[in-house]
Scaffold this motif. Sequence first.
Motif, PDB file in Angstrom:
ATOM      1  N   GLU A   1      25.344 -47.424  -5.054  1.00  0.00           N
ATOM      2  CA  GLU A   1      23.965 -47.113  -4.654  1.00  0.00           C
ATOM      3  C   GLU A   1      23.017 -48.250  -5.032  1.00  0.00           C
ATOM      4  O   GLU A   1      22.147 -48.636  -4.258  1.00  0.00           O
ATOM      5  CB  GLU A   1      23.481 -45.839  -5.366  1.00  0.00           C
ATOM      6  CG  GLU A   1      24.019 -44.558  -4.771  1.00  0.00           C
ATOM      7  CD  GLU A   1      23.788 -43.358  -5.720  1.00  0.00           C
ATOM      8  OE1 GLU A   1      24.341 -42.295  -5.419  1.00  0.00           O
ATOM      9  OE2 GLU A   1      23.079 -43.520  -6.751  1.00  0.00           O
ATOM     10  N   GLN A   2      23.159 -48.757  -6.258  1.00  0.00           N
ATOM     11  CA  GLN A   2      22.298 -49.847  -6.728  1.00  0.00           C
ATOM     12  C   GLN A   2      22.471 -51.089  -5.867  1.00  0.00           C
ATOM     13  O   GLN A   2      21.497 -51.763  -5.535  1.00  0.00           O
ATOM     14  CB  GLN A   2      22.634 -50.188  -8.189  1.00  0.00           C
ATOM     15  CG  GLN A   2      22.299 -49.082  -9.164  1.00  0.00           C
ATOM     16  CD  GLN A   2      20.797 -48.857  -9.282  1.00  0.00           C
ATOM     17  OE1 GLN A   2      20.034 -49.788  -9.442  1.00  0.00           O
ATOM     18  NE2 GLN A   2      20.396 -47.602  -9.179  1.00  0.00           N
ATOM     19  N   ALA A   3      23.733 -51.396  -5.514  1.00  0.00           N
ATOM     20  CA  ALA A   3      24.009 -52.582  -4.693  1.00  0.00           C
ATOM     21  C   ALA A   3      23.354 -52.436  -3.328  1.00  0.00           C
ATOM     22  O   ALA A   3      22.747 -53.371  -2.801  1.00  0.00           O
ATOM     23  CB  ALA A   3      25.525 -52.773  -4.541  1.00  0.00           C
ATOM     24  N   LYS A   4      23.437 -51.218  -2.765  1.00  0.00           N
ATOM     25  CA  LYS A   4      22.866 -50.955  -1.452  1.00  0.00           C
ATOM     26  C   LYS A   4      21.346 -51.081  -1.503  1.00  0.00           C
ATOM     27  O   LYS A   4      20.718 -51.671  -0.613  1.00  0.00           O
ATOM     28  CB  LYS A   4      23.259 -49.536  -1.023  1.00  0.00           C
ATOM     29  CG  LYS A   4      23.287 -49.323   0.482  1.00  0.00           C
ATOM     30  CD  LYS A   4      24.024 -48.055   0.798  1.00  0.00           C
ATOM     31  CE  LYS A   4      23.416 -47.354   2.000  1.00  0.00           C
ATOM     32  NZ  LYS A   4      23.903 -45.966   2.134  1.00  0.00           N
ATOM     33  N   LYS A   5      20.745 -50.551  -2.587  1.00  0.00           N
ATOM     34  CA  LYS A   5      19.303 -50.619  -2.766  1.00  0.00           C
ATOM     35  C   LYS A   5      18.844 -52.089  -2.800  1.00  0.00           C
ATOM     36  O   LYS A   5      17.870 -52.467  -2.167  1.00  0.00           O
ATOM     37  CB  LYS A   5      18.946 -49.907  -4.076  1.00  0.00           C
ATOM     38  CG  LYS A   5      17.504 -49.465  -4.185  1.00  0.00           C
ATOM     39  CD  LYS A   5      17.303 -48.512  -5.363  1.00  0.00           C
ATOM     40  CE  LYS A   5      16.183 -48.995  -6.256  1.00  0.00           C
ATOM     41  NZ  LYS A   5      16.320 -48.504  -7.639  1.00  0.00           N
ATOM     42  N   ARG A   6      19.575 -52.913  -3.531  1.00  0.00           N
ATOM     43  CA  ARG A   6      19.233 -54.333  -3.614  1.00  0.00           C
ATOM     44  C   ARG A   6      19.294 -54.998  -2.247  1.00  0.00           C
ATOM     45  O   ARG A   6      18.444 -55.797  -1.889  1.00  0.00           O
ATOM     46  CB  ARG A   6      20.216 -55.071  -4.535  1.00  0.00           C
ATOM     47  CG  ARG A   6      19.861 -54.949  -5.978  1.00  0.00           C
ATOM     48  CD  ARG A   6      20.684 -55.919  -6.789  1.00  0.00           C
ATOM     49  NE  ARG A   6      20.170 -55.973  -8.146  1.00  0.00           N
ATOM     50  CZ  ARG A   6      20.723 -56.688  -9.112  1.00  0.00           C
ATOM     51  NH1 ARG A   6      21.806 -57.401  -8.878  1.00  0.00           N
ATOM     52  NH2 ARG A   6      20.203 -56.708 -10.314  1.00  0.00           N
ATOM     53  N   ALA A   7      20.361 -54.666  -1.495  1.00  0.00           N
ATOM     54  CA  ALA A   7      20.551 -55.296  -0.191  1.00  0.00           C
ATOM     55  C   ALA A   7      19.400 -54.943   0.750  1.00  0.00           C
ATOM     56  O   ALA A   7      18.897 -55.803   1.477  1.00  0.00           O
ATOM     57  CB  ALA A   7      21.893 -54.868   0.412  1.00  0.00           C
ATOM     58  N   THR A   8      18.942 -53.663   0.722  1.00  0.00           N
ATOM     59  CA  THR A   8      17.853 -53.275   1.635  1.00  0.00           C
ATOM     60  C   THR A   8      16.529 -53.862   1.160  1.00  0.00           C
ATOM     61  O   THR A   8      15.709 -54.282   1.966  1.00  0.00           O
ATOM     62  CB  THR A   8      17.717 -51.738   1.757  1.00  0.00           C
ATOM     63  OG1 THR A   8      18.008 -51.133   0.506  1.00  0.00           O
ATOM     64  CG2 THR A   8      18.655 -51.195   2.804  1.00  0.00           C
ATOM     65  N   GLU A   9      16.317 -53.963  -0.169  1.00  0.00           N
ATOM     66  CA  GLU A   9      15.073 -54.519  -0.683  1.00  0.00           C
ATOM     67  C   GLU A   9      14.905 -55.996  -0.292  1.00  0.00           C
ATOM     68  O   GLU A   9      13.785 -56.472  -0.152  1.00  0.00           O
ATOM     69  CB  GLU A   9      15.035 -54.422  -2.223  1.00  0.00           C
ATOM     70  CG  GLU A   9      14.563 -53.045  -2.693  1.00  0.00           C
ATOM     71  CD  GLU A   9      14.804 -52.832  -4.193  1.00  0.00           C
ATOM     72  OE1 GLU A   9      14.622 -51.697  -4.626  1.00  0.00           O
ATOM     73  OE2 GLU A   9      15.183 -53.792  -4.905  1.00  0.00           O
ATOM     74  N   GLN A  10      16.039 -56.710  -0.151  1.00  0.00           N
ATOM     75  CA  GLN A  10      15.946 -58.150   0.104  1.00  0.00           C
ATOM     76  C   GLN A  10      16.033 -58.512   1.578  1.00  0.00           C
ATOM     77  O   GLN A  10      15.914 -59.690   1.911  1.00  0.00           O
ATOM     78  CB  GLN A  10      17.044 -58.884  -0.670  1.00  0.00           C
ATOM     79  CG  GLN A  10      16.933 -58.596  -2.139  1.00  0.00           C
ATOM     80  CD  GLN A  10      17.397 -59.742  -3.001  1.00  0.00           C
ATOM     81  OE1 GLN A  10      17.754 -60.794  -2.498  1.00  0.00           O
ATOM     82  NE2 GLN A  10      17.409 -59.524  -4.298  1.00  0.00           N
ATOM     83  N   SER A  11      16.273 -57.528   2.450  1.00  0.00           N
ATOM     84  CA  SER A  11      16.371 -57.890   3.865  1.00  0.00           C
ATOM     85  C   SER A  11      15.073 -57.564   4.604  1.00  0.00           C
ATOM     86  O   SER A  11      14.130 -57.070   4.033  1.00  0.00           O
ATOM     87  CB  SER A  11      17.558 -57.206   4.504  1.00  0.00           C
ATOM     88  OG  SER A  11      17.388 -55.799   4.452  1.00  0.00           O
TER      89      SER A  11
ATOM     90  N   GLY B   1      26.571 -59.046   3.301  1.00  0.00           N
ATOM     91  CA  GLY B   1      25.376 -58.270   2.977  1.00  0.00           C
ATOM     92  C   GLY B   1      25.427 -57.567   1.634  1.00  0.00           C
ATOM     93  O   GLY B   1      24.495 -56.872   1.266  1.00  0.00           O
ATOM     94  N   PHE B   2      26.514 -57.745   0.896  1.00  0.00           N
ATOM     95  CA  PHE B   2      26.643 -57.051  -0.398  1.00  0.00           C
ATOM     96  C   PHE B   2      26.006 -57.881  -1.505  1.00  0.00           C
ATOM     97  O   PHE B   2      26.286 -59.068  -1.650  1.00  0.00           O
ATOM     98  CB  PHE B   2      28.123 -56.806  -0.709  1.00  0.00           C
ATOM     99  CG  PHE B   2      28.372 -56.174  -2.054  1.00  0.00           C
ATOM    100  CD1 PHE B   2      28.357 -54.798  -2.201  1.00  0.00           C
ATOM    101  CD2 PHE B   2      28.610 -56.962  -3.180  1.00  0.00           C
ATOM    102  CE1 PHE B   2      28.594 -54.212  -3.448  1.00  0.00           C
ATOM    103  CE2 PHE B   2      28.839 -56.380  -4.426  1.00  0.00           C
ATOM    104  CZ  PHE B   2      28.839 -55.004  -4.551  1.00  0.00           C
ATOM    105  N   LEU B   3      25.125 -57.258  -2.278  1.00  0.00           N
ATOM    106  CA  LEU B   3      24.587 -57.908  -3.471  1.00  0.00           C
ATOM    107  C   LEU B   3      25.068 -57.112  -4.665  1.00  0.00           C
ATOM    108  O   LEU B   3      25.181 -55.890  -4.615  1.00  0.00           O
ATOM    109  CB  LEU B   3      23.051 -57.930  -3.420  1.00  0.00           C
ATOM    110  CG  LEU B   3      22.466 -58.683  -2.222  1.00  0.00           C
ATOM    111  CD1 LEU B   3      20.950 -58.611  -2.226  1.00  0.00           C
ATOM    112  CD2 LEU B   3      22.920 -60.140  -2.214  1.00  0.00           C
ATOM    113  N   GLU B   4      25.362 -57.811  -5.741  1.00  0.00           N
ATOM    114  CA  GLU B   4      25.953 -57.154  -6.896  1.00  0.00           C
ATOM    115  C   GLU B   4      24.985 -56.153  -7.541  1.00  0.00           C
ATOM    116  O   GLU B   4      23.768 -56.352  -7.525  1.00  0.00           O
ATOM    117  CB  GLU B   4      26.367 -58.203  -7.925  1.00  0.00           C
ATOM    118  CG  GLU B   4      27.380 -57.693  -8.922  1.00  0.00           C
ATOM    119  CD  GLU B   4      27.921 -58.831  -9.793  1.00  0.00           C
ATOM    120  OE1 GLU B   4      28.710 -58.545 -10.694  1.00  0.00           O
ATOM    121  OE2 GLU B   4      27.543 -59.972  -9.566  1.00  0.00           O
TER     122      GLU B   4
END
Length: 222
Positions: A212-222, A176-179
């Motif tokens: 924080e940025q990586a987490k934001k990306r992961a939630t935006e794409q799920s 679930g991690f996105l860079e």
Amino acid sequence: MKIDALTIFPDYFAPLQLSLLGKAQERGIVEFGIHDLRDFTTDNHHSVDDTPYGGGAGMVMKPEIWGAALDTVMTHESDLIILTPAGRRFNQRMAEQFASASHLVFACGRYEGIDARVGEHYAKENFRVHEVSIGDYVLGGGEVASLVMIEAITRLLPGVLGNPDSIVEESHAQDGFLEYPNYTKPPMWRDIPVPEILLSGNHAAIATWRAEQAKKRATEQS
Ligand code: 6GU
């Protein structure tokens, strides 16, 4: 690692000579064998397919030809990967598992696929057989899917990437991690500044911001 691919379109595999994979071959990290399935036909027309039992659209690839071709490359050290849109979905975890194999054999089906007895036979004979798909869409054949898998797998082999740390922090390295987003010089480009925190020299603050940025990306794409 040895990688064999069986296909009716060997030319699809020309890109293996380029870039990272070309270099990996020169360095002896990986060796490719690309085999033309038509070399294993015995009829004058070199036909590889026939109509499906039970009727329906399309053609099915003949088992005898696949058996003859696979028998020349398979050993009990091999992992046989049969490319099919009906297979298990390929992901980074599978790439990591296949990266520790010693011999991968990619069977590239075309048309409506390979006679189902081919996979069944090799599984029954205690070979490792994997039916794999690269995503929920249909391609014309397994060749492009093989290239995708080969690139994802071989870049994980020691010595293929210049900097081995790139693998640790990249997208999908953990579930679930996105860079996080990356920036380089100049500090201002077309009125868009590099986030100030990255110029601060505060490594702890930078690490927090990136997480924080990586987490934001992961939630935006799920
Ligand atoms: Cl592995 N093969 C084909 N023909 N289509 C696909 C695929 C494979 N994975 C996704 N679509």
